[in-house]
Design a protein around this motif. Structure first.
Motif, mmCIF file in Angstrom:
data_model
loop_
_atom_site.group_PDB
_atom_site.id
_atom_site.type_symbol
_atom_site.label_atom_id
_atom_site.label_comp_id
_atom_site.label_asym_id
_atom_site.label_seq_id
_atom_site.Cartn_x
_atom_site.Cartn_y
_atom_site.Cartn_z
ATOM 1 N N LEU A 183 0.821 -1.199 0.000
ATOM 2 C CA LEU A 183 0.000 0.000 0.000
ATOM 3 C C LEU A 183 0.863 1.260 0.000
ATOM 4 O O LEU A 183 0.516 2.258 -0.651
ATOM 5 C CB LEU A 183 -0.939 -0.006 1.209
ATOM 6 C CG LEU A 183 -2.073 -1.033 1.159
ATOM 7 C CD1 LEU A 183 -2.773 -1.121 2.502
ATOM 8 C CD2 LEU A 183 -3.075 -0.675 0.063
ATOM 9 N N SER A 184 1.977 1.225 0.720
ATOM 10 C CA SER A 184 2.894 2.367 0.707
ATOM 11 C C SER A 184 3.496 2.579 -0.672
ATOM 12 O O SER A 184 3.643 3.714 -1.142
ATOM 13 C CB SER A 184 4.004 2.153 1.746
ATOM 14 O OG SER A 184 3.478 2.102 3.054
ATOM 15 N N ARG A 185 3.846 1.469 -1.330
ATOM 16 C CA ARG A 185 4.385 1.582 -2.683
ATOM 17 C C ARG A 185 3.345 2.161 -3.637
ATOM 18 O O ARG A 185 3.644 3.024 -4.467
ATOM 19 C CB ARG A 185 4.826 0.193 -3.176
ATOM 20 C CG ARG A 185 5.434 0.204 -4.577
ATOM 21 C CD ARG A 185 5.523 -1.189 -5.150
ATOM 22 N NE ARG A 185 4.210 -1.812 -5.256
ATOM 23 C CZ ARG A 185 3.333 -1.512 -6.208
ATOM 24 N NH1 ARG A 185 3.594 -0.580 -7.122
ATOM 25 N NH2 ARG A 185 2.156 -2.123 -6.237
ATOM 26 N N LEU A 186 2.098 1.708 -3.489
ATOM 27 C CA LEU A 186 1.019 2.218 -4.324
ATOM 28 C C LEU A 186 0.815 3.713 -4.103
ATOM 29 O O LEU A 186 0.656 4.489 -5.049
ATOM 30 C CB LEU A 186 -0.276 1.455 -4.027
ATOM 31 C CG LEU A 186 -1.503 1.830 -4.857
ATOM 32 C CD1 LEU A 186 -1.273 1.491 -6.325
ATOM 33 C CD2 LEU A 186 -2.736 1.101 -4.325
ATOM 34 N N PHE A 187 0.819 4.126 -2.836
ATOM 35 C CA PHE A 187 0.653 5.545 -2.509
ATOM 36 C C PHE A 187 1.800 6.362 -3.114
ATOM 37 O O PHE A 187 1.580 7.442 -3.683
ATOM 38 C CB PHE A 187 0.620 5.726 -0.992
ATOM 39 C CG PHE A 187 0.476 7.159 -0.555
ATOM 40 C CD1 PHE A 187 -0.767 7.767 -0.521
ATOM 41 C CD2 PHE A 187 1.584 7.897 -0.164
ATOM 42 C CE1 PHE A 187 -0.911 9.089 -0.113
ATOM 43 C CE2 PHE A 187 1.456 9.211 0.232
ATOM 44 C CZ PHE A 187 0.202 9.812 0.263
ATOM 45 N N LYS A 188 3.010 5.849 -3.001
ATOM 46 C CA LYS A 188 4.171 6.574 -3.532
ATOM 47 C C LYS A 188 4.107 6.689 -5.047
ATOM 48 O O LYS A 188 4.315 7.772 -5.617
ATOM 49 C CB LYS A 188 5.455 5.857 -3.119
ATOM 50 C CG LYS A 188 6.717 6.523 -3.668
ATOM 51 C CD LYS A 188 7.961 5.748 -3.260
ATOM 52 C CE LYS A 188 9.209 6.394 -3.852
ATOM 53 N NZ LYS A 188 10.435 5.622 -3.512
ATOM 54 N N ASP A 189 3.784 5.583 -5.735
ATOM 55 C CA ASP A 189 3.802 5.573 -7.196
ATOM 56 C C ASP A 189 2.626 6.327 -7.810
ATOM 57 O O ASP A 189 2.777 6.992 -8.837
ATOM 58 C CB ASP A 189 3.796 4.124 -7.713
ATOM 59 C CG ASP A 189 5.080 3.388 -7.366
ATOM 60 O OD1 ASP A 189 6.066 4.054 -6.979
ATOM 61 O OD2 ASP A 189 5.098 2.153 -7.470
ATOM 62 N N GLU A 190 1.447 6.209 -7.188
ATOM 63 C CA GLU A 190 0.239 6.767 -7.799
ATOM 64 C C GLU A 190 -0.154 8.143 -7.263
ATOM 65 O O GLU A 190 -0.899 8.872 -7.932
ATOM 66 C CB GLU A 190 -0.936 5.794 -7.589
ATOM 67 C CG GLU A 190 -0.701 4.399 -8.151
ATOM 68 C CD GLU A 190 -0.520 4.406 -9.660
ATOM 69 O OE1 GLU A 190 -1.085 5.310 -10.320
ATOM 70 O OE2 GLU A 190 0.196 3.530 -10.182
ATOM 71 N N VAL A 191 0.312 8.477 -6.067
ATOM 72 C CA VAL A 191 -0.092 9.753 -5.471
ATOM 73 C C VAL A 191 1.094 10.680 -5.249
ATOM 74 O O VAL A 191 1.092 11.840 -5.667
ATOM 75 C CB VAL A 191 -0.839 9.516 -4.129
ATOM 76 C CG1 VAL A 191 -1.244 10.851 -3.495
ATOM 77 C CG2 VAL A 191 -2.065 8.642 -4.349
ATOM 78 N N TRP A 192 2.115 10.160 -4.606
ATOM 79 C CA TRP A 192 3.258 11.002 -4.236
ATOM 80 C C TRP A 192 4.059 11.470 -5.443
ATOM 81 O O TRP A 192 4.214 12.681 -5.666
ATOM 82 C CB TRP A 192 4.140 10.239 -3.259
ATOM 83 C CG TRP A 192 5.460 10.912 -2.970
ATOM 84 C CD1 TRP A 192 6.688 10.569 -3.426
ATOM 85 C CD2 TRP A 192 5.672 12.063 -2.147
ATOM 86 N NE1 TRP A 192 7.648 11.413 -2.951
ATOM 87 C CE2 TRP A 192 7.037 12.342 -2.155
ATOM 88 C CE3 TRP A 192 4.823 12.890 -1.407
ATOM 89 C CZ2 TRP A 192 7.598 13.406 -1.448
ATOM 90 C CZ3 TRP A 192 5.375 13.948 -0.697
ATOM 91 C CH2 TRP A 192 6.741 14.195 -0.723
ATOM 92 N N GLU A 193 4.543 10.526 -6.237
ATOM 93 C CA GLU A 193 5.409 10.893 -7.362
ATOM 94 C C GLU A 193 4.709 11.775 -8.403
ATOM 95 O O GLU A 193 5.269 12.781 -8.840
ATOM 96 C CB GLU A 193 5.972 9.626 -8.024
ATOM 97 C CG GLU A 193 6.954 8.854 -7.160
ATOM 98 C CD GLU A 193 8.233 9.631 -6.867
ATOM 99 O OE1 GLU A 193 8.478 10.658 -7.538
ATOM 100 O OE2 GLU A 193 8.976 9.219 -5.959
ATOM 101 N N PRO A 194 3.463 11.452 -8.849
ATOM 102 C CA PRO A 194 2.813 12.303 -9.857
ATOM 103 C C PRO A 194 2.555 13.732 -9.382
ATOM 104 O O PRO A 194 2.476 14.651 -10.201
ATOM 105 C CB PRO A 194 1.482 11.582 -10.118
ATOM 106 C CG PRO A 194 1.742 10.174 -9.742
ATOM 107 C CD PRO A 194 2.680 10.235 -8.587
#
Length: 254
Positions: A183-194
């Motif tokens: 879930l942290s990876r998903l948050f980072k890739d889909e929310v944080w980075e963009p």
């Protein structure tokens, strides 16, 4: 040795001791309608049960979260009126997950007074295996997680070996860490980075931390709900158990 009172037959003084609050607090909550009235026993003495204990724990957790009494009243009004003590404990665990980890120091005497029973060394080992408490350098002082204390105490009477508890704990830790990692990876890739833009920005960092904090209770509730449904499915497939409850919060066999 302390003579334990059962969770289904508590006086107001025993309820206060178990919940870690004063009798005055219980009476105040009752006048505000936050606690259901007790059953009236012999000699007109009010008797309290596990639903009162669980509801008190939930109220205290909501107060730690910073909710006013009016907000707590609105929160409790939204809950189904027939929730069992176990269901209230789940709500309490969800609320507790929204705030930073906390632990309290307690002597063995304070711990026994809080749980309403004498504790053997085996009991303490089992509570430690469930992460309810941690032994300190002082053999009579423990670091106690108040959010897990009453649940752990009830599990002491379940005929499960210490080895089984340790194995189950390892399984839970392994899979929850795996879920948290994904879930942290998903948050980072889909929310944080963009939404990161250029270099690190203090305002942007604060906004993302705020978003993460708001997402946490929703994620926790989703995980608990998914686990409950998965467990019911596993019980049905493995043992033919329906896992359904009647409106009183009991299984059909109970």
């Amino acid at each position: 040795m302390m003579e334990p009172a059962t969770d289904t037959d508590l006086t107001v003084d025993e309820l206060a001791a178990r919940a870690g609050v004063t009798v005055r607090t219980i009476r105040f909550y009752s006048t505000r309608g936050l606690l259901p009235p007790p059953e009236i026993g012999p000699r007109r003495v009010g008797r309290y049960g596990p639903d009162h204990l669980s509801r008190l724990a939930l109220i205290e957790e909501l107060q730690h979260q910073g909710l006013t009494l009016s907000a707590i009243e609105r929160y409790l009004e939204q809950l189904p009126p027939d929730l069992s003590a176990q269901d209230l404990a789940i709500h309490r665990a969800l609320v507790a997950s929204w705030i930073p980890d906390k632990a309290e120091d307690a002597t063995r005497e304070q711990l026994e007074r809080r749980v309403g029973r004498a504790l053997t060394e085996e009991d303490l080992d089992r509570l430690a295996a469930m992460s309810v408490l941690v032994r300190t350098d002082d053999p009579v002082v423990f670091r106690v997680d108040p959010g897990l204390l009453h649940l752990g105490t009830r599990l002491l009477d379940v005929p499960i070996s210490l080895e089984t508890i340790l194995t189950a704990r390892s399984v839970v830790i392994e899979h929850t860490r795996s879920a948290a990692r994904e879930l942290s990876r998903l948050f980072k890739d889909e929310v944080w980075e963009p939404n990161r833009g250029g270099g690190p920005d203090e305002d942007e960092m604060a906004r993302m931390k705020s978003l993460s904090a708001h997402m946490q209770p929703m994620v926790v509730q989703a995980l608990v709900t998914a686990f409950q449904r998965s467990m019911k499915q596993e019980l049905r497939e493995s043992f033919g158990m329906e896992g359904d409850r009647d409106q009183g919060g009991h299984t059909p066999e109970g």
